[in-house]
Design a protein around this motif. Structure first.
Motif, PDB file in Angstrom:
ATOM      1  N   GLN A  12       4.377   1.471  -7.110  1.00  0.00           N
ATOM      2  CA  GLN A  12       5.544   0.761  -7.646  1.00  0.00           C
ATOM      3  C   GLN A  12       5.352  -0.626  -7.810  1.00  0.00           C
ATOM      4  OE1 GLN A  12       9.242   2.246  -6.079  1.00  0.00           O
ATOM      5  NE2 GLN A  12       8.973   4.091  -6.994  1.00  0.00           N
ATOM      6  N   SER A  13       6.099  -1.612  -7.096  1.00  0.00           N
ATOM      7  CA  SER A  13       5.925  -2.966  -7.125  1.00  0.00           C
ATOM      8  C   SER A  13       4.717  -3.530  -6.239  1.00  0.00           C
ATOM      9  CB  SER A  13       7.083  -3.717  -6.573  1.00  0.00           C
ATOM     10  OG  SER A  13       7.593  -3.153  -5.463  1.00  0.00           O
ATOM     11  N   TYR A  14       4.328  -2.488  -5.522  1.00  0.00           N
ATOM     12  CA  TYR A  14       3.072  -3.062  -4.509  1.00  0.00           C
ATOM     13  C   TYR A  14       1.895  -2.861  -5.440  1.00  0.00           C
ATOM     14  CZ  TYR A  14       6.343  -3.341  -0.822  1.00  0.00           C
ATOM     15  OH  TYR A  14       7.741  -3.503  -0.042  1.00  0.00           O
ATOM     16  N   GLN A  18      -1.577  -3.664   0.526  1.00  0.00           N
ATOM     17  CA  GLN A  18      -0.577  -4.128   1.732  1.00  0.00           C
ATOM     18  C   GLN A  18      -0.782  -3.248   2.892  1.00  0.00           C
ATOM     19  OE1 GLN A  18       1.389  -6.632   1.074  1.00  0.00           O
ATOM     20  NE2 GLN A  18       0.649  -6.829  -1.062  1.00  0.00           N
ATOM     21  N   GLY A  35      16.271  -7.011   2.333  1.00  0.00           N
ATOM     22  CA  GLY A  35      15.833  -7.626   0.856  1.00  0.00           C
ATOM     23  C   GLY A  35      16.829  -7.434   0.103  1.00  0.00           C
ATOM     24  N   PRO A  36      16.972  -7.795  -1.208  1.00  0.00           N
ATOM     25  CA  PRO A  36      17.453  -7.722  -2.222  1.00  0.00           C
ATOM     26  C   PRO A  36      17.281  -6.256  -2.992  1.00  0.00           C
ATOM     27  CG  PRO A  36      15.873  -9.306  -2.797  1.00  0.00           C
ATOM     28  CD  PRO A  36      15.920  -9.084  -1.355  1.00  0.00           C
ATOM     29  N   THR A  37      18.209  -5.941  -3.781  1.00  0.00           N
ATOM     30  CA  THR A  37      17.663  -4.571  -4.662  1.00  0.00           C
ATOM     31  C   THR A  37      16.544  -4.813  -5.278  1.00  0.00           C
ATOM     32  OG1 THR A  37      20.157  -4.248  -4.503  1.00  0.00           O
ATOM     33  CG2 THR A  37      18.765  -2.953  -5.948  1.00  0.00           C
ATOM     34  N   GLY A  38      15.738  -3.803  -5.147  1.00  0.00           N
ATOM     35  CA  GLY A  38      14.649  -3.802  -5.943  1.00  0.00           C
ATOM     36  C   GLY A  38      13.387  -4.430  -5.319  1.00  0.00           C
ATOM     37  N   SER A  39      13.592  -5.016  -4.075  1.00  0.00           N
ATOM     38  CA  SER A  39      12.315  -5.757  -3.430  1.00  0.00           C
ATOM     39  C   SER A  39      11.313  -4.791  -2.987  1.00  0.00           C
ATOM     40  CB  SER A  39      13.105  -6.813  -2.250  1.00  0.00           C
ATOM     41  OG  SER A  39      13.749  -5.901  -1.426  1.00  0.00           O
ATOM     42  N   GLY A  40      11.642  -3.507  -3.050  1.00  0.00           N
ATOM     43  CA  GLY A  40      10.562  -2.565  -2.326  1.00  0.00           C
ATOM     44  C   GLY A  40      10.970  -1.951  -1.177  1.00  0.00           C
ATOM     45  N   LYS A  41      12.065  -1.903  -0.595  1.00  0.00           N
ATOM     46  CA  LYS A  41      12.425  -1.522   0.744  1.00  0.00           C
ATOM     47  C   LYS A  41      12.349   0.088   0.742  1.00  0.00           C
ATOM     48  CE  LYS A  41      16.726  -2.968   0.614  1.00  0.00           C
ATOM     49  NZ  LYS A  41      16.693  -3.929  -0.376  1.00  0.00           N
ATOM     50  N   THR A  43      10.479   1.664  -1.415  1.00  0.00           N
ATOM     51  CA  THR A  43       8.990   2.162  -1.664  1.00  0.00           C
ATOM     52  C   THR A  43       8.250   2.310  -0.361  1.00  0.00           C
ATOM     53  OG1 THR A  43       9.310   0.873  -3.644  1.00  0.00           O
ATOM     54  CG2 THR A  43       7.056   1.630  -2.915  1.00  0.00           C
TER      55      THR A  43
END
Length: 414
Positions: A12-14, A18, A35-41, A43
């Motif tokens: 996904q966003s990564y 990492q 973290g905000p919505t969509g920041s990858g928590k 994930t």
């Protein structure tokens, strides 16, 4: 399960590789992911689930739906610890995916690795085997893991709304309660069936018995009570008789042992003449030892006689030489013969003395050997006599105890 290290890339966003070191995050206790919505928590939780079970439940198009669109490969590696009877054990699960065309993603690498003292050991390297190892070591299937450990967003209400059977089965797998759940239910079901069969059998038997009125039952209960009382009385009588028999057996054993001791004492008495004979031989040996100085004098006399014999032999040799030298002289020959004749009785006497001395020495050696043997036999006899005396004392004590016990038993029997 304790998370240690998570590596991911292309998820996904990564997009880039990492690493998340959970052992550093848990040094002070609990930690949170914010973290905000969509920041990858979420994930990160998807990466753990993907590493362990090879798929993510909330992915729309399977693994293709969670792979970064700009990347053709996706890799995850999750290291964790499990407690065991031998202590904490560390494991690592690795998976790698590669895009095949534009519509599918293939799993190109799957490994389940255990950390040992000798290094890393690969326990499984195939997709199904890796998933099976995870389920075996963790003890949870993917549905249980996502419902109890990694609860996705919006799934809490679903967990609460699970049906009774599904919730029960999941809790059984979580806490290894199968033997108290389905297995116990099956066992109880079999027990109920067996009881139904036994009940039907008893009902059929009751129908064949005939009268089952209250009066008949009371009569049966009365007879049963009488039988129980009689059995209890018989049991008490049996215990009493058993105790008496045991006491009599002990007395009989003591009497038998006493007889054996008496026989041993009689045997010792029979051996007393032999012991006296050994003592007499020992005294004779002591007397022979007293003759040892005289034997020494005899040996010295024998040595002196041997010296004189040698001198006589030398004189005889000289006389023979003189006789040969004086063959022409009859007078000299006659004198030599007279000298030899005069010396011959002395020589014969010395020879007789030597023979007597040798015979005396042999007799003395025989007496010394006999004395040593008699001393050994006497010591052995004294030891045997002491042992028998101690046994006799013990036997007398046993006899006294046996007689006392016999009198007590007779009093009890009276």
């Amino acid at each position: 399960m304790k998370p240690i290290l998570l590596k991911l890339a292309g998820l996904q966003s990564y997009r880039e590789s990492q690493e998340i070191r959970f052992d550093d995050l848990t040094e002070t206790g609990l930690f949170g992911i914010f973290g905000p919505t969509g920041s990858g928590k979420s994930t990160l939780l998807d990466a753990i689930t993907l590493a362990m079970y090879g798929k993510v439940e909330r992915a729309v198009n399977g693994t293709q739906g969670i792979m970064n669109h700009a990347e053709d490969t996706l890799s995850v590696a999750f290291t964790f610890e499990l407690m065991s009877a031998q202590g904490p054990r560390r494991y690592r699960v690795e998976r790698r995916f590669k895009r095949a065309g534009g519509v599918s993603v293939n799993n190109t690498l799957s490994r389940f690795i255990a950390y040992t003292e000798d290094g890393e050991e690969v326990l499984a390297d195939k997709v199904q085997d890796v998933t099976r190892c995870v389920e075996e070591y963790i003890g949870l299937k993917m549905d249980d893991f996502t419902r109890a450990v990694v609860l996705p967003q919006g799934k809490f209400a679903e967990f609460l709304s699970l049906k009774g059977s599904e919730r029960r089965q999941m809790l059984q797998r979580l806490f290894h309660l199968e033997k108290y759940g389905d297995q116990l239910a099956q066992k109880l079901s079999r027990r109920v069936k067996d009881n139904d069969i036994a009940l039907k059998s008893l009902e059929a038997e009751q129908q064949g018995l005939g009268d089952a009125s209250a009066e008949a039952l009371e009569l049966v209960k009365l007879r049963l009570k009488e039988a129980i009382d009689h059995a209890e009385a018989s049991r008490r009588e049996l215990e009493r008789v058993s105790r008496e028999a045991e006491a009599l057996n002990k007395t009989r054993e003591l009497v038998i042992e006493l007889r054996q001791r008496v026989n041993e004492l009689e045997e010792m008495a029979r051996q007393e003449p032999g012991i006296a004979l050994l003592e007499r031989k020992l005294r004779q040996a002591s007397a022979a030892e007293a003759l040892l100085p005289a034997l020494t004098d005899w040996k010295e006399a024998v040595v002196e006689a041997e010296k004189r014999q040698k001198n006589a032999e030398q004189m005889a040799v000289l006389a023979a030489s003189a006789a040969e030298a004086a063959l022409v002289s009859v007078q000299a020959d006659e004198q030599a013969r007279q000298a030899l004749s005069a010396e011959e009785p002395k020589l014969l006497l010395r020879i007789d003395q030597l023979e007597q001395a040798l015979q005396l020495e042999r007799d003395t050696e025989v007496l010394r050997t006999e004395r040593e043997r008699l001393a050994v036999e006497l010591a052995h006899s004294e030891q045997t006599l002491a042992e028998h005396a101690a046994g006799l004392v013990k036997e007398q004590e046993l006899q006294t105890r046996g007689l006392k016990r016999q009198q007590e038993l007779q009093q009890e029997l009276k």
